[in-house]
Write a protein that holds these residues in place. Structure first.
Motif, PDB file in Angstrom:
ATOM      1  N   PRO A 184       0.843  -1.195   0.000  1.00 63.46           N
ATOM      2  CA  PRO A 184       0.000   0.000   0.000  1.00 63.46           C
ATOM      3  C   PRO A 184       0.882   1.251   0.000  1.00 63.46           C
ATOM      4  O   PRO A 184       2.033   1.222   0.446  1.00 63.46           O
ATOM      5  CB  PRO A 184      -0.797  -0.117   1.297  1.00 63.46           C
ATOM      6  CG  PRO A 184      -0.025  -1.043   2.167  1.00 63.46           C
ATOM      7  CD  PRO A 184       0.772  -1.935   1.250  1.00 63.46           C
ATOM      8  N   ALA A 185       0.321   2.336  -0.493  1.00 59.55           N
ATOM      9  CA  ALA A 185       1.060   3.598  -0.584  1.00 59.55           C
ATOM     10  C   ALA A 185       1.623   4.015   0.769  1.00 59.55           C
ATOM     11  O   ALA A 185       2.763   4.486   0.844  1.00 59.55           O
ATOM     12  CB  ALA A 185       0.163   4.685  -1.160  1.00 59.55           C
ATOM     13  N   GLY A 186       0.873   3.835   1.832  1.00 59.28           N
ATOM     14  CA  GLY A 186       1.337   4.229   3.167  1.00 59.28           C
ATOM     15  C   GLY A 186       2.618   3.510   3.576  1.00 59.28           C
ATOM     16  O   GLY A 186       3.522   4.109   4.164  1.00 59.28           O
ATOM     17  N   ALA A 187       2.710   2.229   3.277  1.00 63.36           N
ATOM     18  CA  ALA A 187       3.913   1.463   3.615  1.00 63.36           C
ATOM     19  C   ALA A 187       5.097   1.928   2.776  1.00 63.36           C
ATOM     20  O   ALA A 187       6.229   1.985   3.265  1.00 63.36           O
ATOM     21  CB  ALA A 187       3.660  -0.029   3.399  1.00 63.36           C
ATOM     22  N   ILE A 188       4.829   2.281   1.534  1.00 59.45           N
ATOM     23  CA  ILE A 188       5.901   2.781   0.662  1.00 59.45           C
ATOM     24  C   ILE A 188       6.410   4.116   1.183  1.00 59.45           C
ATOM     25  O   ILE A 188       7.616   4.349   1.264  1.00 59.45           O
ATOM     26  CB  ILE A 188       5.410   2.902  -0.797  1.00 59.45           C
ATOM     27  CG1 ILE A 188       5.066   1.517  -1.347  1.00 59.45           C
ATOM     28  CG2 ILE A 188       6.463   3.587  -1.670  1.00 59.45           C
ATOM     29  CD1 ILE A 188       4.341   1.532  -2.675  1.00 59.45           C
ATOM     30  N   VAL A 189       5.488   4.991   1.574  1.00 55.50           N
ATOM     31  CA  VAL A 189       5.869   6.306   2.108  1.00 55.50           C
ATOM     32  C   VAL A 189       6.713   6.126   3.365  1.00 55.50           C
ATOM     33  O   VAL A 189       7.783   6.736   3.504  1.00 55.50           O
ATOM     34  CB  VAL A 189       4.630   7.180   2.396  1.00 55.50           C
ATOM     35  CG1 VAL A 189       5.008   8.413   3.198  1.00 55.50           C
ATOM     36  CG2 VAL A 189       3.930   7.562   1.106  1.00 55.50           C
ATOM     37  N   ALA A 190       6.257   5.270   4.286  1.00 53.11           N
ATOM     38  CA  ALA A 190       6.992   5.059   5.543  1.00 53.11           C
ATOM     39  C   ALA A 190       8.398   4.523   5.278  1.00 53.11           C
ATOM     40  O   ALA A 190       9.373   4.998   5.868  1.00 53.11           O
ATOM     41  CB  ALA A 190       6.211   4.112   6.448  1.00 53.11           C
ATOM     42  N   ALA A 191       8.523   3.557   4.385  1.00 51.91           N
ATOM     43  CA  ALA A 191       9.838   2.988   4.080  1.00 51.91           C
ATOM     44  C   ALA A 191      10.726   4.013   3.390  1.00 51.91           C
ATOM     45  O   ALA A 191      11.923   4.105   3.694  1.00 51.91           O
ATOM     46  CB  ALA A 191       9.670   1.744   3.211  1.00 51.91           C
ATOM     47  N   ALA A 192      10.172   4.779   2.472  1.00 49.79           N
ATOM     48  CA  ALA A 192      10.958   5.792   1.767  1.00 49.79           C
ATOM     49  C   ALA A 192      11.439   6.868   2.735  1.00 49.79           C
ATOM     50  O   ALA A 192      12.566   7.367   2.605  1.00 49.79           O
ATOM     51  CB  ALA A 192      10.148   6.415   0.636  1.00 49.79           C
ATOM     52  N   GLN A 193      10.627   7.206   3.721  1.00 52.18           N
ATOM     53  CA  GLN A 193      11.026   8.210   4.701  1.00 52.18           C
ATOM     54  C   GLN A 193      12.123   7.685   5.622  1.00 52.18           C
ATOM     55  O   GLN A 193      12.916   8.463   6.125  1.00 52.18           O
ATOM     56  CB  GLN A 193       9.807   8.691   5.495  1.00 52.18           C
ATOM     57  CG  GLN A 193       8.906   9.569   4.660  1.00 52.18           C
ATOM     58  CD  GLN A 193       7.632   9.991   5.369  1.00 52.18           C
ATOM     59  OE1 GLN A 193       7.126   9.304   6.256  1.00 52.18           O
ATOM     60  NE2 GLN A 193       7.091  11.125   4.952  1.00 52.18           N
ATOM     61  N   ARG A 194      12.179   6.366   5.824  1.00 47.61           N
ATOM     62  CA  ARG A 194      13.293   5.789   6.577  1.00 47.61           C
ATOM     63  C   ARG A 194      14.564   5.782   5.715  1.00 47.61           C
ATOM     64  O   ARG A 194      15.661   5.881   6.227  1.00 47.61           O
ATOM     65  CB  ARG A 194      12.961   4.366   7.034  1.00 47.61           C
ATOM     66  CG  ARG A 194      11.985   4.317   8.207  1.00 47.61           C
ATOM     67  CD  ARG A 194      11.874   2.920   8.804  1.00 47.61           C
ATOM     68  NE  ARG A 194      11.413   1.901   7.853  1.00 47.61           N
ATOM     69  CZ  ARG A 194      10.141   1.636   7.590  1.00 47.61           C
ATOM     70  NH1 ARG A 194       9.174   2.313   8.198  1.00 47.61           N
ATOM     71  NH2 ARG A 194       9.811   0.686   6.740  1.00 47.61           N
ATOM     72  N   PHE A 195      14.393   5.654   4.400  1.00 42.92           N
ATOM     73  CA  PHE A 195      15.509   5.618   3.461  1.00 42.92           C
ATOM     74  C   PHE A 195      16.133   7.004   3.290  1.00 42.92           C
ATOM     75  O   PHE A 195      17.347   7.138   3.233  1.00 42.92           O
ATOM     76  CB  PHE A 195      15.008   5.076   2.112  1.00 42.92           C
ATOM     77  CG  PHE A 195      16.016   5.092   1.005  1.00 42.92           C
ATOM     78  CD1 PHE A 195      17.093   4.226   1.005  1.00 42.92           C
ATOM     79  CD2 PHE A 195      15.882   5.977  -0.063  1.00 42.92           C
ATOM     80  CE1 PHE A 195      18.020   4.226  -0.029  1.00 42.92           C
ATOM     81  CE2 PHE A 195      16.805   5.983  -1.109  1.00 42.92           C
ATOM     82  CZ  PHE A 195      17.876   5.110  -1.083  1.00 42.92           C
ATOM     83  N   THR A 196      15.303   8.027   3.217  1.00 39.54           N
ATOM     84  CA  THR A 196      15.769   9.394   2.999  1.00 39.54           C
ATOM     85  C   THR A 196      14.743  10.360   3.579  1.00 39.54           C
ATOM     86  O   THR A 196      13.593   9.991   3.806  1.00 39.54           O
ATOM     87  CB  THR A 196      15.979   9.665   1.491  1.00 39.54           C
ATOM     88  OG1 THR A 196      16.585  10.939   1.332  1.00 39.54           O
ATOM     89  CG2 THR A 196      14.705   9.599   0.712  1.00 39.54           C
ATOM     90  N   SER A 197      15.145  11.573   3.789  1.00 38.18           N
ATOM     91  CA  SER A 197      14.181  12.559   4.283  1.00 38.18           C
ATOM     92  C   SER A 197      13.364  13.058   3.101  1.00 38.18           C
ATOM     93  O   SER A 197      13.838  13.829   2.278  1.00 38.18           O
ATOM     94  CB  SER A 197      14.889  13.713   4.989  1.00 38.18           C
ATOM     95  OG  SER A 197      15.771  14.344   4.098  1.00 38.18           O
TER      96      SER A 197
END
Length: 134
Positions: A30-43
Motif C-alpha cells: 500500500p502507498a502508506g507502507a511505501i511512504v513510511a519505508a521511503a522516509q526511513r531511506f531518505t528525508s
C-alpha cells in the motif's frame, strides 16, 4: 499503450524511485507502507513519495489498484519485460556481420589458391607465405 524503454530508464535514474521499485518488487504494497519505508531511506515528504510513484506509474513500471481507501502498488511485469528486451538487444554482437564477411573472404581466397594450383594444398605453402602475394 506501448511501454517506452527510454521512459523506464529515465524513471530509474533516481535512487528513491529505484528504492521504491525494490520495495514493491518483493510484493504488492500500500502507498502508506511505501511512504513510511521511503522516509526511513531518505528525508522525503509524503507528497514527494507520491510524485515518485506517479513517475513510476507513468513510465509503466508500477500498477496501482484501489482497495477501499488504500492504493496498492505492484510491479508491472510488462515493463520489466520491455526493459529486459531492450538491454538484451545491446548484447547482440555488432561485429557478427563483418566477421561473417571476413570468413567469406578467407574461404574465397582459399578457393582461388586451390583453383590456381590444382592438386596443391594450402598446407604445402611455406609458413608465413601467402601464394597471392608472391
Amino acid at each position: 499503450m506501448a511501454i517506452s524503454p527510454a521512459r523506464i530508464f529515465d524513471a530509474l535514474g533516481d535512487p528513491v524511485r529505484r528504492f521504491i521499485l525494490e520495495l514493491v518488487g518483493a510484493g504488492e504494497l500500500p502507498a502508506g507502507a511505501i511512504v513510511a519505508a521511503a522516509q526511513r531511506f531518505t528525508s522525503i515528504s509524503q507528497p514527494g513519495v507520491s510524485q515518485h510513484l506517479k513517475v513510476l506509474r507513468e513510465a509503466g513500471l508500477l500498477t496501482v489498484r484501489a482497495e477501499g481507501t488504500r492504493r496498492i502498488y505492484a510491479i508491472d511485469p510488462e515493463a520489466t519485460r520491455a526493459a529486459r528486451e531492450w538491454l538484451a538487444a545491446l548484447t547482440v554482437q555488432p561485429f557478427a556481420q563483418p566477421l561473417d564477411a571476413l570468413a567469406t573472404e578467407i574461404a574465397r581466397g582459399q578457393r582461388e589458391r586451390r583453383n590456381q594450383h590444382p592438386g596443391k594444398s594450402i598446407r604445402d605453402e611455406p609458413p608465413g607465405r601467402d601464394a597471392r602475394y608472391g
